[in-house]
Design a protein around this motif. Structure first.
Motif, PDB file in Angstrom:
ATOM      1  N   TRP A 119      22.079  65.664  85.163  1.00  0.00           N
ATOM      2  CA  TRP A 119      23.081  64.783  84.346  1.00  0.00           C
ATOM      3  C   TRP A 119      24.305  65.360  85.079  1.00  0.00           C
ATOM      4  O   TRP A 119      24.183  66.016  86.099  1.00  0.00           O
ATOM      5  CB  TRP A 119      23.307  64.737  82.805  1.00  0.00           C
ATOM      6  N   THR A 120      25.264  64.599  85.187  1.00  0.00           N
ATOM      7  CA  THR A 120      26.624  64.516  85.879  1.00  0.00           C
ATOM      8  C   THR A 120      26.733  65.917  86.277  1.00  0.00           C
ATOM      9  O   THR A 120      27.489  66.916  87.150  1.00  0.00           O
ATOM     10  CB  THR A 120      27.841  63.293  86.121  1.00  0.00           C
ATOM     11  N   GLU A 121      26.859  66.341  84.947  1.00  0.00           N
ATOM     12  CA  GLU A 121      27.602  67.711  84.869  1.00  0.00           C
ATOM     13  C   GLU A 121      26.718  68.946  85.193  1.00  0.00           C
ATOM     14  O   GLU A 121      27.227  69.841  85.329  1.00  0.00           O
ATOM     15  CB  GLU A 121      27.691  68.347  83.155  1.00  0.00           C
ATOM     16  N   ASN A 122      25.469  68.736  85.788  1.00  0.00           N
ATOM     17  CA  ASN A 122      24.628  69.923  86.275  1.00  0.00           C
ATOM     18  C   ASN A 122      24.530  69.431  87.967  1.00  0.00           C
ATOM     19  O   ASN A 122      23.736  70.006  88.064  1.00  0.00           O
ATOM     20  CB  ASN A 122      23.213  69.569  85.766  1.00  0.00           C
ATOM     21  N   GLN A 134      17.968  64.356  80.916  1.00  0.00           N
ATOM     22  CA  GLN A 134      18.652  65.008  80.302  1.00  0.00           C
ATOM     23  C   GLN A 134      19.532  64.336  79.373  1.00  0.00           C
ATOM     24  O   GLN A 134      19.201  64.539  77.968  1.00  0.00           O
ATOM     25  CB  GLN A 134      19.406  66.116  82.033  1.00  0.00           C
ATOM     26  N   ILE A 135      20.168  63.166  79.091  1.00  0.00           N
ATOM     27  CA  ILE A 135      21.569  62.631  78.944  1.00  0.00           C
ATOM     28  C   ILE A 135      20.486  62.014  77.725  1.00  0.00           C
ATOM     29  O   ILE A 135      21.192  62.064  76.786  1.00  0.00           O
ATOM     30  CB  ILE A 135      22.511  62.093  79.942  1.00  0.00           C
ATOM     31  N   TYR A 136      19.430  61.790  78.015  1.00  0.00           N
ATOM     32  CA  TYR A 136      18.878  60.632  76.858  1.00  0.00           C
ATOM     33  C   TYR A 136      18.160  61.892  75.554  1.00  0.00           C
ATOM     34  O   TYR A 136      18.086  60.964  74.522  1.00  0.00           O
ATOM     35  CB  TYR A 136      17.907  60.642  77.279  1.00  0.00           C
ATOM     36  N   GLY A 137      18.760  63.062  76.237  1.00  0.00           N
ATOM     37  CA  GLY A 137      18.534  64.385  74.349  1.00  0.00           C
ATOM     38  C   GLY A 137      17.069  63.428  74.197  1.00  0.00           C
ATOM     39  O   GLY A 137      17.032  64.152  72.612  1.00  0.00           O
ATOM     40  N   SER A 177      19.504  73.756  84.718  1.00  0.00           N
ATOM     41  CA  SER A 177      18.957  72.474  84.137  1.00  0.00           C
ATOM     42  C   SER A 177      17.940  72.364  84.125  1.00  0.00           C
ATOM     43  O   SER A 177      17.549  71.207  82.773  1.00  0.00           O
ATOM     44  CB  SER A 177      20.769  72.003  83.868  1.00  0.00           C
ATOM     45  N   SER A 236      14.881  71.513  81.278  1.00  0.00           N
ATOM     46  CA  SER A 236      14.476  70.149  81.044  1.00  0.00           C
ATOM     47  C   SER A 236      12.715  70.197  80.893  1.00  0.00           C
ATOM     48  O   SER A 236      12.225  69.960  80.229  1.00  0.00           O
ATOM     49  CB  SER A 236      14.868  69.100  81.851  1.00  0.00           C
ATOM     50  N   HIS A 272      21.239  61.560  88.492  1.00  0.00           N
ATOM     51  CA  HIS A 272      21.192  60.375  87.521  1.00  0.00           C
ATOM     52  C   HIS A 272      22.832  59.658  87.965  1.00  0.00           C
ATOM     53  O   HIS A 272      21.818  58.410  87.751  1.00  0.00           O
ATOM     54  CB  HIS A 272      21.124  60.273  86.146  1.00  0.00           C
ATOM     55  N   TRP A 273      23.462  59.293  88.446  1.00  0.00           N
ATOM     56  CA  TRP A 273      24.610  58.412  88.146  1.00  0.00           C
ATOM     57  C   TRP A 273      24.977  59.829  89.577  1.00  0.00           C
ATOM     58  O   TRP A 273      25.101  60.586  89.593  1.00  0.00           O
ATOM     59  CB  TRP A 273      24.941  58.703  87.496  1.00  0.00           C
TER      60      TRP A 273
END
Length: 270
Positions: A68-71, A39-42, A80, A84, A99-100
């Motif tokens: 991603w962490t916010e999701n 997701q964060i790669y955009g 989210s 995707s 992811h992290w």
């Protein structure tokens, strides 16, 4: 447990736009059948476009994305992931990773893994797993949802960061190891020992580093926008390193980490 993650795939980190679309289409023509995004790669929309424009059917591909962490929370994870899927133009991905672990955010591993398992149970993803988890957090993930649900831990691994303690633990649990940053942002390419091994095999240093990871049983996801490099990377699968080669590369360990965001990373195992 048999391997879930294909041993060779295409990474898309830091790529976007037409160069990424061209890279994926070329890679698929050359025979790649796994693509890794996040997701964060955009760039999920470009990945989806490239796959839909290619001559390869979606059901022949293994597609990975990462939450991603916010999701990570229950109210955001599934919406989210559905976004995707829309961008990727698919009903379900093959693999979705956390992811992290982002321990500083205060979301427990148990909570994030339960949310991810729910996405699997809803049929949005065929497999689930983790990324950038240390031994302790991997164990927490196992305790939360059961070992059978954790397909892989995608971690930074290169000849300069061999992460042996964590790898040994993952192997003992039969969790696939996926290596990212296998070339350490290109730093290993000028290594004199790798160069020497490459000469003996009439190969490139990149191929030797990838062959090393493959021979240890890891999945690799190198990226490139250049067709010759995409092909060379794929051909690393044909290189068989000797026990002496492997031993020399084992001696290159520097615990040199390229990716270590303070607000997202766990305490690493040494």
């Amino acid at each position: 447990m048999s391997r879930i993650v294909p041993q060779f795939g295409l990474g898309t980190f830091r790529l976007s736009g037409q160069p990424l679309i061209d890279s994926i289409k070329t890679a698929l023509e050359l025979g790649y059948r796994a693509v890794d995004t996040a997701q964060i790669y955009g760039n999920e929309a470009e990945v989806g476009q490239a796959i839909s424009e290619s001559k390869v059917n979606r059901d022949e591909l293994f597609l990975t994305t990462k939450i991603w962490t916010e999701n990570l929370t229950a109210d955001k994870m599934i919406p989210s992931l559905k976004q995707s899927l829309q961008k990727l133009r698919t009903d379900a991905v093959d693999l979705t990773l956390i992811h992290w672990p982002a321990p500083q955010l205060g979301i427990s591993v148990s909570e994030m893994m339960q949310n991810l398992l729910e996405a699997k149970q809803q049929g949005l993803t065929h497999h689930i797993g983790i990324s950038n988890f240390n031994i302790d957090l991997t164990q927490q993930a196992i305790d939360a949802i059961g070992l059978e649900h954790i397909a892989t831990n995608q971690i930074e691994l290169s000849p300069y960061l061999q992460n042996q303690k964590l790898v040994d633990f993952l192997n003992s649990q039969h969790i696939d190891v996926t290596s990212y940053m296998t070339l350490a942002y290109g730093k290993v390419l000028q290594d004199p020992i790798l160069k020497q091994i490459a000469e003996q095999h009439q190969a490139s240093t990149a191929q030797v580093a990838l062959a090393w990871a493959l021979q240890l049983g890891y999945s690799v996801i190198p990226s490139s926008t250049k067709a010759p490099h995409l092909l060379q990377n794929l051909q690393a699968q044909q290189i068989k390193l000797s026990a002496e080669d492997m031993s020399l590369i084992a001696g290159l360990e520097r615990q040199s980490r390229e990716v270590n965001p303070a607000e997202l990373a766990p305490v690493w195992d040494f």
